[in-house]
Scaffold this motif. Sequence first.
Motif, PDB file in Angstrom:
ATOM      1  N   LEU A  68       0.782  -1.265  -0.002  1.00 33.00           N
ATOM      2  CA  LEU A  68       0.019  -0.019   0.056  1.00 33.00           C
ATOM      3  C   LEU A  68       0.823   1.287   0.151  1.00 33.00           C
ATOM      4  CD1 LEU A  68      -2.693  -0.949   2.867  1.00 33.00           C
ATOM      5  CD2 LEU A  68      -2.783  -1.239   0.260  1.00 33.00           C
ATOM      6  N   THR A  69       0.344   2.358  -0.440  1.00 31.36           N
ATOM      7  CA  THR A  69       0.925   3.493  -0.276  1.00 31.36           C
ATOM      8  C   THR A  69       0.328   4.399   0.629  1.00 31.36           C
ATOM      9  OG1 THR A  69       1.559   3.266  -2.860  1.00 31.36           O
ATOM     10  CG2 THR A  69       1.827   5.604  -1.923  1.00 31.36           C
ATOM     11  N   GLY A  70       1.220   4.802   1.569  1.00 30.79           N
ATOM     12  CA  GLY A  70       0.754   5.608   2.499  1.00 30.79           C
ATOM     13  C   GLY A  70       1.089   7.250   2.362  1.00 30.79           C
ATOM     14  N   ARG A  71       0.060   7.878   2.512  1.00 30.04           N
ATOM     15  CA  ARG A  71       0.264   9.355   2.143  1.00 30.04           C
ATOM     16  C   ARG A  71       0.177  10.053   3.657  1.00 30.04           C
ATOM     17  NH1 ARG A  71      -3.507  11.722   0.152  1.00 30.04           N
ATOM     18  NH2 ARG A  71      -5.346  10.269   0.287  1.00 30.04           N
ATOM     19  N   PHE A  72       1.190  11.016   3.649  1.00 30.30           N
ATOM     20  CA  PHE A  72       1.250  11.708   4.961  1.00 30.30           C
ATOM     21  C   PHE A  72       1.555  13.060   4.461  1.00 30.30           C
ATOM     22  CE2 PHE A  72       3.050   7.472   5.376  1.00 30.30           C
ATOM     23  CZ  PHE A  72       2.525   7.217   6.856  1.00 30.30           C
ATOM     24  N   THR A  73       0.739  13.962   5.349  1.00 33.82           N
ATOM     25  CA  THR A  73       0.591  15.280   5.415  1.00 33.82           C
ATOM     26  C   THR A  73       0.827  16.128   6.554  1.00 33.82           C
ATOM     27  OG1 THR A  73      -0.682  15.223   3.240  1.00 33.82           O
ATOM     28  CG2 THR A  73      -0.536  17.249   4.089  1.00 33.82           C
ATOM     29  N   SER A  74       1.616  16.705   6.686  1.00 33.55           N
ATOM     30  CA  SER A  74       1.929  17.761   8.044  1.00 33.55           C
ATOM     31  C   SER A  74       2.504  19.026   7.851  1.00 33.55           C
ATOM     32  CB  SER A  74       2.875  16.809   9.231  1.00 33.55           C
ATOM     33  OG  SER A  74       4.207  16.850   8.373  1.00 33.55           O
ATOM     34  N   ASP A  75       2.135  19.940   8.517  1.00 29.18           N
ATOM     35  CA  ASP A  75       2.661  21.197   8.664  1.00 29.18           C
ATOM     36  C   ASP A  75       2.535  21.737   9.835  1.00 29.18           C
ATOM     37  OD1 ASP A  75       0.032  22.187   8.435  1.00 29.18           O
ATOM     38  OD2 ASP A  75       0.029  22.472   6.404  1.00 29.18           O
ATOM     39  N   ALA A  76       2.563  23.146   9.994  1.00 31.39           N
ATOM     40  CA  ALA A  76       2.338  23.810  11.395  1.00 31.39           C
ATOM     41  C   ALA A  76       0.925  23.665  11.903  1.00 31.39           C
ATOM     42  CB  ALA A  76       2.665  25.431  11.249  1.00 31.39           C
ATOM     43  N   ALA A  77      -0.052  23.356  11.054  1.00 32.33           N
ATOM     44  CA  ALA A  77      -1.425  23.125  11.621  1.00 32.33           C
ATOM     45  C   ALA A  77      -1.987  21.873  11.472  1.00 32.33           C
ATOM     46  CB  ALA A  77      -2.252  23.960  10.899  1.00 32.33           C
ATOM     47  N   LYS A  78      -1.053  20.775  10.956  1.00 31.11           N
ATOM     48  CA  LYS A  78      -1.610  19.427  11.039  1.00 31.11           C
ATOM     49  C   LYS A  78      -0.588  18.507  11.182  1.00 31.11           C
ATOM     50  CE  LYS A  78      -2.857  20.561   6.865  1.00 31.11           C
ATOM     51  NZ  LYS A  78      -3.207  20.572   5.308  1.00 31.11           N
ATOM     52  N   ILE A  79      -0.915  17.242  11.500  1.00 29.43           N
ATOM     53  CA  ILE A  79      -0.015  16.093  11.904  1.00 29.43           C
ATOM     54  C   ILE A  79      -0.694  14.814  11.085  1.00 29.43           C
ATOM     55  CG2 ILE A  79       0.924  16.871  14.006  1.00 29.43           C
ATOM     56  CD1 ILE A  79      -0.827  14.645  15.396  1.00 29.43           C
ATOM     57  N   ALA A  80       0.166  13.888  10.728  1.00 34.47           N
ATOM     58  CA  ALA A  80      -0.172  12.969   9.685  1.00 34.47           C
ATOM     59  C   ALA A  80      -0.643  11.559  10.576  1.00 34.47           C
ATOM     60  CB  ALA A  80       0.999  12.583   8.824  1.00 34.47           C
ATOM     61  N   ALA A  81      -1.708  10.878  10.033  1.00 35.37           N
ATOM     62  CA  ALA A  81      -1.943   9.664  10.957  1.00 35.37           C
ATOM     63  C   ALA A  81      -1.182   8.788  10.697  1.00 35.37           C
ATOM     64  CB  ALA A  81      -3.380   9.341  10.633  1.00 35.37           C
ATOM     65  N   MET A  82      -0.978   7.618  11.510  1.00 34.64           N
ATOM     66  CA  MET A  82      -0.596   6.209  11.274  1.00 34.64           C
ATOM     67  C   MET A  82      -1.162   5.744  10.136  1.00 34.64           C
ATOM     68  SD  MET A  82      -0.734   3.141  13.983  1.00 34.64           S
ATOM     69  CE  MET A  82       0.341   3.913  15.068  1.00 34.64           C
ATOM     70  N   GLN A  83      -0.212   4.860   9.289  1.00 36.09           N
ATOM     71  CA  GLN A  83      -0.967   3.979   8.332  1.00 36.09           C
ATOM     72  C   GLN A  83      -0.271   2.642   7.929  1.00 36.09           C
ATOM     73  OE1 GLN A  83      -2.130   6.087   4.540  1.00 36.09           O
ATOM     74  NE2 GLN A  83      -1.321   8.068   5.410  1.00 36.09           N
ATOM     75  N   ARG A  84      -1.230   1.829   7.556  1.00 34.07           N
ATOM     76  CA  ARG A  84      -0.668   0.561   7.220  1.00 34.07           C
ATOM     77  C   ARG A  84      -0.115   0.651   5.949  1.00 34.07           C
ATOM     78  NH1 ARG A  84      -3.088  -4.410   5.331  1.00 34.07           N
ATOM     79  NH2 ARG A  84      -4.983  -3.476   4.893  1.00 34.07           N
ATOM     80  N   LEU A  85       1.024  -0.141   5.788  1.00 35.08           N
ATOM     81  CA  LEU A  85       1.809  -0.358   4.531  1.00 35.08           C
ATOM     82  C   LEU A  85       1.600  -1.984   3.945  1.00 35.08           C
ATOM     83  CD1 LEU A  85       4.895   1.842   5.396  1.00 35.08           C
ATOM     84  CD2 LEU A  85       2.675   2.462   4.317  1.00 35.08           C
ATOM     85  N   GLY A  86       1.498  -2.727   4.628  1.00 36.94           N
ATOM     86  CA  GLY A  86       1.452  -4.055   4.137  1.00 36.94           C
ATOM     87  C   GLY A  86       1.852  -5.160   4.777  1.00 36.94           C
ATOM     88  N   THR A  87       2.169  -6.226   4.597  1.00 39.28           N
ATOM     89  CA  THR A  87       2.471  -7.373   5.451  1.00 39.28           C
ATOM     90  C   THR A  87       4.005  -7.607   5.234  1.00 39.28           C
ATOM     91  OG1 THR A  87       0.173  -8.439   4.854  1.00 39.28           O
ATOM     92  CG2 THR A  87       2.138  -9.962   5.712  1.00 39.28           C
TER      93      THR A  87
END
Length: 917
Positions: free
Chosen positions: A735-754
């Motif tokens: 899976l492709t995990g997309r992460f986005t963060s900056d001063a106003a946001k943080i990224a969530a934990m994501q599952r990438l595969g087995t």
Amino acid sequence: MIRPTLRGRPRRAAALLAAAVTVIAFCAADAVARSYPFGPRTRAVNDLGNQYVPFHAHLWDLLHGRSDGGLLVNWQSGYGSSFLPDLGTYLSSPFALLVALFPRDEIDLAVYVVTVLKTACAGAAMAWLLLRLRPGRWWAAGLLGAAYALCGWSLADASYNPMWLDGLVALPLLCLVGEWALTGRRRLPGVLIVALAWIANFYTAYMATLGAGLFLLLRLWLSGLPRRPAWAAAGRAAVTVALGVGLAAPLVTVVYFGTRHAYPGRVTHFAPVAAEDLLARLLPTTYGFGSPAVFVGTTTLLLALALPFHRAAPVRVRAGWTLLVAAVALSMQWTPTHLAWHAFATPNGSPYRQTFVLCALLVTAAWHTLSYGVPARRALAAATALLALVAAVASRSGLVHSYAWPVLLAAVAGSLGGLLLLRRLETVPPVATAPTAPAVADGGAPQAGAPRTGDPGRGARPRHRAVLAGLAAVLLVGAQVGEAAATSAVATRLRLNHLDDYASWGDRQRGQAEAVAGADGWPAHRTDPGREQTVGNDPMVVGGQGAQYYSSLTADVLSRTLTALGDGWTSRGRNVQSLDNAVTDAIFSVGARVHSPPDQHQRWNPRDRTPVTVSRQDVPPLVTVRPSAAPTARTGVSAFGPSPYRNQELLLGTRVYTVPELTVRTGDGGRPDRAAGDRAAGDRTGTVIEAPRTKAADGRRPTITARCPAGSEVYLWAPHFSGTARLTATPAGPLTGRFTSDAAKIAAMQRLGTAPASGPVRIELSPTRTGTVPDGAVGCLDTARLRTAVQELKDTGAEEVTVSDGTVRARLPAGSTGTAVLAAPRIAGWRCAADGAGAEPARTYYGLVAVPLDGSATSITCTFHPPGLRLGTAVGGVSLLTLVLLGTLTAVRRRRPAPRPEPRTTARPRERTTSTL
């Protein structure tokens, strides 16, 4: 043609004209901008798409009996959130009820219609007030009322914050209540108007009340009343406001306490804008998110600027309204008064939310100018010179674009042309209807200003006057509608460049809603609408019961609990997201989860045509029993550690993760720098991931390597990383995990595969900006252990759970001991009881609602009462009782017979007698 003759007709005609002009200009602007519903461009920007449309969709469901929850608890958002504070903040306006008349899939259109209707009502209310202040031309009052409704604040700020428009409606109505207080009339309607204004939107009602208070003080000064009658009028107004706010207290106190328990968000400090930016916003087609939008139209501005030079108006009127406008304008730029306008807290976002009060005062000053007659040419020349000076100073501002000048010149030409034509009609009398001799004054000389038969230079024929009046109306209305529409269209287009935007209801939401409805099993299990969100409040729009929740009142305990479990958020913690994780799904009883492709409107891989799917898993019931002892302060949110994997295990009660040591390498194989992380997110130390300076080849991307047990699920937790992550060399499709963060946001934990059978895992990173990867970022989930833990929780959990609005009842296995845990955040207001015992404030189990068990209870009942509701109800009851008593005393006083006059007696000769005739 409307010919008002009775007393109420001019006001009704003015109100209707103001509403009509407002609607025409508002809709024409959206048509020019090709904005919804007149074009393909969405108008759902920022909080309009993320909050207000979803909340109105939830209200639609509530009114039609289709929502999960009721007035007390919204079970669709945040795993169970308090709804009354949100209702009082976003949905308590009477206009909001109109959404029930629209189809569910036309919720965007419903919100648009409500927005237009509120704006039109604001113009009508202002037109009515102006004619109440002073007599004058009804059509002029209508145009000025429309100028108020179409002010820059309304078009640029409130049009996508529709609950603020209730303050725009409330201000002229509150000023009208002040006028009633001056004369001691209509006490009950005045109290009801104040109550309705504070219920509709207490935030802008607070500012409108301050503005109406200043308005009343000036009116008292201009009235010339003696001290005692003036104090009596001020006292009547104060009592009216106190009783009205008291009647609104049940909702206002709930919102107040909800704010106290909300996640703090960002703390901002006020900084006044430059003078050129402030003056620039007086001009048409200017836009700036952080500056006051004081545009009121060129005609209104010219009349307001002409007031100090208008000799027909009394000196006190000219001085009073000019000084009040200047004082309010200056108060917007001074920090102490800025804080007073905003209830002593600088707001996040636009810091000039009180601007509509200044716009109302400018319109009122313009009305006082016009009601004493169109200003003479000298006064208009002085006003034009001041406007030229304003334009010259504003030209240095970056908010003024090249297209502003032709719009301004056209508006000035139309406004001055219309005013000069009206001035001519006032100064040139009509021709006499019969060929009589010239009128003469005493002494036989012709009367000054009397028309002479056959002298076209001294009068005007009726047809000629009608043509001049029509031309003046065309110029004034055309200038106002044209520049207002242009200003609104420019703001609509520029907002799309400065703010996030979201698609209106369409195929994506329809597919998500159908998938959720097909899997819904509430309250046996929750159905999450998915990690790939469309807006910040997806559960309200498409259904289900997820973690997603965005509100100004997002509870502190919810945000901190989900963050500790690895969830992401935006808007500095007040917009929590869905967390696609098998362990948290088990903890919160998420038995079905919708998986959608990325939203193409957000320009994430527009070629992705992945269909909407639903995954299911076996989960415990909503109420489980944990064998631990009674919850204490040590089992609160503060007990969580820095690792979200270990925090999930605390809530689950079983060790299911392996958190391996990891190695991070740069694209060229080197060791990246180390940096301190964000303690608020549990990221104490981390590794810096640099943003690529050029487009790197596939083999030169930063990597993370670790060793996981074979067959375990691999998760990546990187709250301060932006980009994508992909697991390589796996037995199944990664899976492709997309992460986005900056001063106003943080990224969530994501599952990438087995993890592969060999054990080592390799994660390739594609950063889009410089970020960090924390120590302990990789977690390897043992799915077999998780299934065992879930089965144990099912075996000891509740046998039956029923949920109705703010009440949860669960039947437990006999002999249950330890702690019963409700999979809902322990927000303030929960009270629980075991069996028939008295209810007590609920305990907390790592942020969730908990009830201690002693082995004898076979059921628990938890009820929710919003903090502040009892206090507000008591205050509202006292206010209602006081209002009833005052009304009764007034009625008794009116029914009491008037005292009979005493018989006259003959006056003594030495006393002077005065006739009463």
